[in-house]
Design a protein around this motif. Structure first.
Motif, PDB file in Angstrom:
ATOM      1  N   VAL A  87       0.841  -1.202   0.000  1.00  0.00           N
ATOM      2  CA  VAL A  87       0.000   0.000   0.000  1.00  0.00           C
ATOM      3  C   VAL A  87       0.873   1.247   0.000  1.00  0.00           C
ATOM      4  CG1 VAL A  87      -1.884  -1.143   1.233  1.00  0.00           C
ATOM      5  CG2 VAL A  87      -0.128   0.063   2.528  1.00  0.00           C
ATOM      6  N   ALA A  88       0.250   2.355  -0.341  1.00  0.00           N
ATOM      7  CA  ALA A  88       0.937   3.639  -0.286  1.00  0.00           C
ATOM      8  C   ALA A  88       0.943   4.174   1.138  1.00  0.00           C
ATOM      9  CB  ALA A  88       0.261   4.641  -1.217  1.00  0.00           C
ATOM     10  N   GLU A  89       1.977   4.918   1.447  1.00  0.00           N
ATOM     11  CA  GLU A  89       2.068   5.575   2.753  1.00  0.00           C
ATOM     12  C   GLU A  89       0.872   6.496   2.957  1.00  0.00           C
ATOM     13  OE1 GLU A  89       6.035   7.156   4.030  1.00  0.00           O
ATOM     14  OE2 GLU A  89       4.950   9.052   3.931  1.00  0.00           O
ATOM     15  N   GLY A  90       0.335   6.497   4.186  1.00  0.00           N
ATOM     16  CA  GLY A  90      -0.768   7.384   4.502  1.00  0.00           C
ATOM     17  C   GLY A  90      -2.135   6.778   4.297  1.00  0.00           C
ATOM     18  N   VAL A 101       4.770  -0.838   3.095  1.00  0.00           N
ATOM     19  CA  VAL A 101       4.331   0.538   2.844  1.00  0.00           C
ATOM     20  C   VAL A 101       5.313   1.229   1.902  1.00  0.00           C
ATOM     21  CG1 VAL A 101       3.973   2.792   3.905  1.00  0.00           C
ATOM     22  CG2 VAL A 101       3.074   0.752   5.000  1.00  0.00           C
ATOM     23  N   VAL A 102       4.773   1.924   0.912  1.00  0.00           N
ATOM     24  CA  VAL A 102       5.573   2.582  -0.116  1.00  0.00           C
ATOM     25  C   VAL A 102       5.416   4.095   0.018  1.00  0.00           C
ATOM     26  CG1 VAL A 102       5.953   2.810  -2.600  1.00  0.00           C
ATOM     27  CG2 VAL A 102       5.215   0.607  -1.638  1.00  0.00           C
ATOM     28  N   ALA A 103       6.533   4.812   0.116  1.00  0.00           N
ATOM     29  CA  ALA A 103       6.507   6.268   0.257  1.00  0.00           C
ATOM     30  C   ALA A 103       6.046   6.913  -1.055  1.00  0.00           C
ATOM     31  CB  ALA A 103       7.884   6.791   0.647  1.00  0.00           C
ATOM     32  N   PRO A 104       5.543   8.138  -0.980  1.00  0.00           N
ATOM     33  CA  PRO A 104       4.996   8.786  -2.181  1.00  0.00           C
ATOM     34  C   PRO A 104       6.065   9.224  -3.170  1.00  0.00           C
ATOM     35  CG  PRO A 104       4.902  10.283  -0.308  1.00  0.00           C
ATOM     36  CD  PRO A 104       5.338   8.955   0.228  1.00  0.00           C
ATOM     37  N   VAL A 105       5.604   9.541  -4.365  1.00  0.00           N
ATOM     38  CA  VAL A 105       6.439  10.129  -5.410  1.00  0.00           C
ATOM     39  C   VAL A 105       5.931  11.537  -5.667  1.00  0.00           C
ATOM     40  CG1 VAL A 105       7.302   9.945  -7.768  1.00  0.00           C
ATOM     41  CG2 VAL A 105       6.761   7.867  -6.471  1.00  0.00           C
ATOM     42  N   VAL A 106       6.843  12.493  -5.711  1.00  0.00           N
ATOM     43  CA  VAL A 106       6.495  13.883  -5.986  1.00  0.00           C
ATOM     44  C   VAL A 106       7.244  14.315  -7.240  1.00  0.00           C
ATOM     45  CG1 VAL A 106       6.541  16.261  -5.142  1.00  0.00           C
ATOM     46  CG2 VAL A 106       6.126  14.362  -3.537  1.00  0.00           C
ATOM     47  N   TRP A 107       6.504  14.751  -8.244  1.00  0.00           N
ATOM     48  CA  TRP A 107       7.134  15.269  -9.457  1.00  0.00           C
ATOM     49  C   TRP A 107       7.418  16.750  -9.250  1.00  0.00           C
ATOM     50  CZ3 TRP A 107       9.578  13.550 -13.547  1.00  0.00           C
ATOM     51  CH2 TRP A 107       9.818  14.417 -14.612  1.00  0.00           C
ATOM     52  N   GLU A 132      11.253   3.473   1.261  1.00  0.00           N
ATOM     53  CA  GLU A 132      10.700   4.161   2.439  1.00  0.00           C
ATOM     54  C   GLU A 132      10.906   5.669   2.380  1.00  0.00           C
ATOM     55  OE1 GLU A 132      14.932   2.934   3.428  1.00  0.00           O
ATOM     56  OE2 GLU A 132      13.190   2.076   2.397  1.00  0.00           O
ATOM     57  N   GLU A 133      11.582   6.170   1.345  1.00  0.00           N
ATOM     58  CA  GLU A 133      11.823   7.609   1.203  1.00  0.00           C
ATOM     59  C   GLU A 133      10.960   8.191   0.092  1.00  0.00           C
ATOM     60  OE1 GLU A 133      15.932   8.421   0.516  1.00  0.00           O
ATOM     61  OE2 GLU A 133      16.626   7.286   2.278  1.00  0.00           O
ATOM     62  N   THR A 134      10.490   9.414   0.298  1.00  0.00           N
ATOM     63  CA  THR A 134       9.758  10.091  -0.761  1.00  0.00           C
ATOM     64  C   THR A 134      10.665  10.277  -1.970  1.00  0.00           C
ATOM     65  OG1 THR A 134       8.349  11.262   0.816  1.00  0.00           O
ATOM     66  CG2 THR A 134       8.547  12.217  -1.386  1.00  0.00           C
ATOM     67  N   ALA A 135      10.165   9.896  -3.141  1.00  0.00           N
ATOM     68  CA  ALA A 135      10.934  10.052  -4.376  1.00  0.00           C
ATOM     69  C   ALA A 135      10.561  11.383  -5.012  1.00  0.00           C
ATOM     70  CB  ALA A 135      10.631   8.898  -5.319  1.00  0.00           C
ATOM     71  N   ARG A 136      11.506  12.308  -5.058  1.00  0.00           N
ATOM     72  CA  ARG A 136      11.285  13.608  -5.685  1.00  0.00           C
ATOM     73  C   ARG A 136      11.971  13.593  -7.042  1.00  0.00           C
ATOM     74  NH1 ARG A 136       8.971  16.782  -1.969  1.00  0.00           N
ATOM     75  NH2 ARG A 136       9.178  16.133   0.221  1.00  0.00           N
TER      76      ARG A 136
END
Length: 255
Positions: A101-104, A117-123, A158-162
């Protein structure tokens, strides 16, 4: 033994049944369509591939219906199709299914198995076609799907991918270099994957799917003058069963 960090307990647990060849069910929740849901699907794909490399039978299923755009993006990133889980009782015959699942998403997780748990991706780059920063439609980011897959693999789960154009461009350059090298090594006599290298690769993916270490092993093999070119080729081909980056795509293109 492949172990993952269970979000329920915060402790590492086995990701597959103890019996070699046993069925390991994976259930995925990725409503999307966005990069975070795509990363969830990618993580489940990596888990299934790693389990199969370890001799288990992986059964990836979807707890949600994928939007068409998300399904197309997953196909482009070489994420294998998952079976629709609708109508299937949770844990029927496989009580320890892994939920990805996605984080949150909260802690109201069904079933009794471990949770990945998978951290989010931010473009953070420019929105293709719009010329400004902000969320980009998945279809606009798929000019080089393999480069996007590699860019996601380069960030710990576990880290947000930016991500931005520079990150995907760097991944594309690294991928092109590896594909060219693999095509060159293929011209040499085949040699087996060195046992020490095979052990390092397995130890990496068995440690909570440590993709950064897998990529580091490949970089070390590429740079090690003691490794024959034929063994380099076989190592990259073996690792690509997990990475799915089409590293042998350029075979036969060298003059």
């Amino acid at each position: 033994m492949l172990r993952i960090l269970d979000a329920r307990t915060g402790a590492p647990v086995p990701a597959a049944p103890a019996r070699r060849g046993g069925l390991a069910r994976i259930e995925v929740r990725a409503p999307g369509p966005d990069l975070t849901s795509l990363r969830v699907l990618l993580t489940a794909d990596l888990l299934a591939r790693a389990l199969e490399l370890n001799g288990a039978q992986a059964w990836p299923t979807l707890a949600t219906t994928l939007p068409g755009e998300l399904r197309a993006a997953a196909d482009a990133l070489a994420v294998r199709p998952f079976e629709e889980a609708r109508g299937l009782a949770w844990g029927t015959g496989v009580p320890d299914a892994v939920l990805v699942v996605a984080e949150g998403e909260g802690a109201a997780w069904p079933g009794a198995g471990p949770v990945l748990v998978v951290a989010p991706v931010v473009w953070t780059g420019r929105t293709p076609g719009a010329g400004e920063a902000g969320p980009a439609p998945l279809s606009a980011l798929l000019a080089d799907p393999a480069a996007l897959r590699l860019a996601l693999l380069c960030v710990p789960r576990e880290e947000t991918a930016r991500l931005d154009e520079a990150a995907v461009g760097a991944a594309a350059g690294r991928l092109a270099g590896w594909r060219g090298a693999v095509a060159g090594w293929a011209r040499s006599p085949s040699r087996p994957v060195p046992e020490a290298v095979r052990a390092r690769l397995a130890a990496a993916w068995e440690d909570d799917l440590d993709m950064l270490e897998v990529l580091d092993v490949l970089a070390d093999v590429e740079a090690d003058p003691e490794v024959p070119d034929g063994a380099r080729f076989e190592t990259f081909a073996y690792a690509d069963r997990l990475l799915a980056l089409d590293l042998a795509r350029d075979l036969g293109t060298l003059a």
